[in-house]
Design an enzyme around this catalytic site. Sequence first.
Site, PDB file in Angstrom:
ATOM      1  N   THR A 131       0.841  -1.206   0.000  1.00  0.00           N
ATOM      2  CA  THR A 131       0.000   0.000   0.000  1.00  0.00           C
ATOM      3  C   THR A 131       0.867   1.243   0.000  1.00  0.00           C
ATOM      4  OG1 THR A 131      -1.767  -1.054   1.189  1.00  0.00           O
ATOM      5  CG2 THR A 131      -1.596   1.336   1.452  1.00  0.00           C
ATOM      6  N   ARG A 157     -13.751  -7.620   0.409  1.00  0.00           N
ATOM      7  CA  ARG A 157     -12.819  -7.502   1.540  1.00  0.00           C
ATOM      8  C   ARG A 157     -12.208  -6.087   1.565  1.00  0.00           C
ATOM      9  NH1 ARG A 157      -7.199  -6.111   2.191  1.00  0.00           N
ATOM     10  NH2 ARG A 157      -6.366  -7.190   3.991  1.00  0.00           N
ATOM     11  N   VAL A 158     -12.212  -5.483   2.738  1.00  0.00           N
ATOM     12  CA  VAL A 158     -11.570  -4.181   2.906  1.00  0.00           C
ATOM     13  C   VAL A 158     -10.510  -4.330   3.996  1.00  0.00           C
ATOM     14  CG1 VAL A 158     -11.913  -1.765   3.566  1.00  0.00           C
ATOM     15  CG2 VAL A 158     -13.651  -2.933   2.196  1.00  0.00           C
ATOM     16  N   GLY A 159      -9.325  -3.802   3.738  1.00  0.00           N
ATOM     17  CA  GLY A 159      -8.231  -3.910   4.702  1.00  0.00           C
ATOM     18  C   GLY A 159      -8.150  -2.691   5.602  1.00  0.00           C
ATOM     19  N   ASP A 160      -6.968  -2.459   6.131  1.00  0.00           N
ATOM     20  CA  ASP A 160      -6.769  -1.349   7.069  1.00  0.00           C
ATOM     21  C   ASP A 160      -6.632   0.009   6.392  1.00  0.00           C
ATOM     22  OD1 ASP A 160      -4.296  -2.512   5.994  1.00  0.00           O
ATOM     23  OD2 ASP A 160      -3.384  -0.796   7.008  1.00  0.00           O
ATOM     24  N   GLY A 206       0.999  -3.586   5.069  1.00  0.00           N
ATOM     25  CA  GLY A 206       1.180  -4.955   5.552  1.00  0.00           C
ATOM     26  C   GLY A 206      -0.144  -5.692   5.541  1.00  0.00           C
ATOM     27  N   GLY A 248      -3.550  -6.156   6.481  1.00  0.00           N
ATOM     28  CA  GLY A 248      -4.595  -5.327   7.075  1.00  0.00           C
ATOM     29  C   GLY A 248      -5.306  -5.981   8.246  1.00  0.00           C
TER      30      GLY A 248
HETATM   31  C1  SD4 Z   1      -4.447  -4.364   3.079  1.00  0.00           C
HETATM   32  N1  SD4 Z   1      -2.667  -3.208   4.185  1.00  0.00           N
HETATM   33  O1  SD4 Z   1      -5.361  -4.247   2.289  1.00  0.00           O
HETATM   34  C2  SD4 Z   1      -3.240  -3.480   2.906  1.00  0.00           C
HETATM   35  C3  SD4 Z   1      -2.291  -4.113   1.968  1.00  0.00           C
HETATM   36  C4  SD4 Z   1      -0.905  -3.626   2.121  1.00  0.00           C
HETATM   37  O2  SD4 Z   1       1.315  -3.910   1.924  1.00  0.00           O
HETATM   38  O3  SD4 Z   1      -0.582  -2.671   2.699  1.00  0.00           O
HETATM   39  N2  SD4 Z   1       0.054  -4.266   1.724  1.00  0.00           N
HETATM   40  O4  SD4 Z   1      -4.437  -5.198   3.978  1.00  0.00           O
END
Ligand code: SD4
Length: 320
Positions: free
Chosen positions: A151, A179-182, A203, A205
């Site tokens: 990200t 799906r939604v991450g952080d 990283g 999420g």
């Molecule tokens: C997620 N944190 O969607 C994001 C992906 C990401 O390095 O940052 N990857 O989980």
Amino acid sequence: MKWTMIATWRMAIEGITEASKDLEKGCFSGNAIEKAIKMVEDFPYYKSVGYGGLPNEKCQVELDAAYMDGDTLSIGAIGGITDFKNPISIAKKLSEERFNCFLVGLGANEYAQKEGFERVNMLTDRAKRHYQKRIRETIDKGLSPYAGHDTVGMIAIDKNGKMAAGTSTSGLFMKKKGRVGDSPVSGSGFYVDSEIGGASATGLGEDLMKGCISYEIVRLMKEGLHPQQAADKAVLELNEKLIKRRGKSGDISIVALNNKGEWGVATNIEGFTFSVVSEDEHPTVYLCNKINNGQTTYDVATKEWLEAYEKRIKSPITFD
Ligand code: SD4
């Protein structure tokens, strides 16, 4: 006030280089963040952000993004938007709303359409090839479908002391639809307060959200910790907590900046890179070492490393 910009990964360097010219002229940090992230989103070879981002398990590119103003604490965020060119600009526009400032899926698409944001098919042929390759590898070799994700997250402070943060991502490769991450989640993927500082994460999420890690770093900076100490402490503690309670921890990497322009980074993986530019520092890419004895160390990327990176991201995608 000295201006500074820090961002996750090498892929941010062109964007922060360009945006730094505006910060030098005294422009607003929020506009610099938008400009820099748009450049990452528009570059087709960055396969985890914007155009060319890797798709979900249904081979659709669903994008998450967020923007936060460190003065007003306004936040705009979108989750799972499809086929719009610049998610960061949509998130920034949403931050002007008093209500409904975090939109997902169809609602996010409808908002972007209504506001006249540019539509583009975000799935490139190259991303499709990555998808086909991963499907084969996962079946043949039992690899994790979720590897391969970066990200872009940024924090900036301008000459007037105003701070802003932004994130943009296609999330985890092969993620479930919806799906939604952080990254668009306040306090996890990003947080910024001009009276203290800001942080942004990259990283896994699902694990980053378990620690509200960006907010935690800002909280530690408020207690008086330097961004480097705050980043080290927060990453170490979350990493250890996850291992203790769950047996393992996902990837956690962080960039942080305080309102004096001091910065810090921390990571629990090998291979994390980040980009910095400031009034005192030319645009620089750093390679970060995994946290060791409670401390994260880093080195300026060598010319050889940068050249190898250029080659790697554009190399043909071959099937075994
Ligand atoms: C997620 N944190 O969607 C994001 C992906 C990401 O390095 O940052 N990857 O989980």
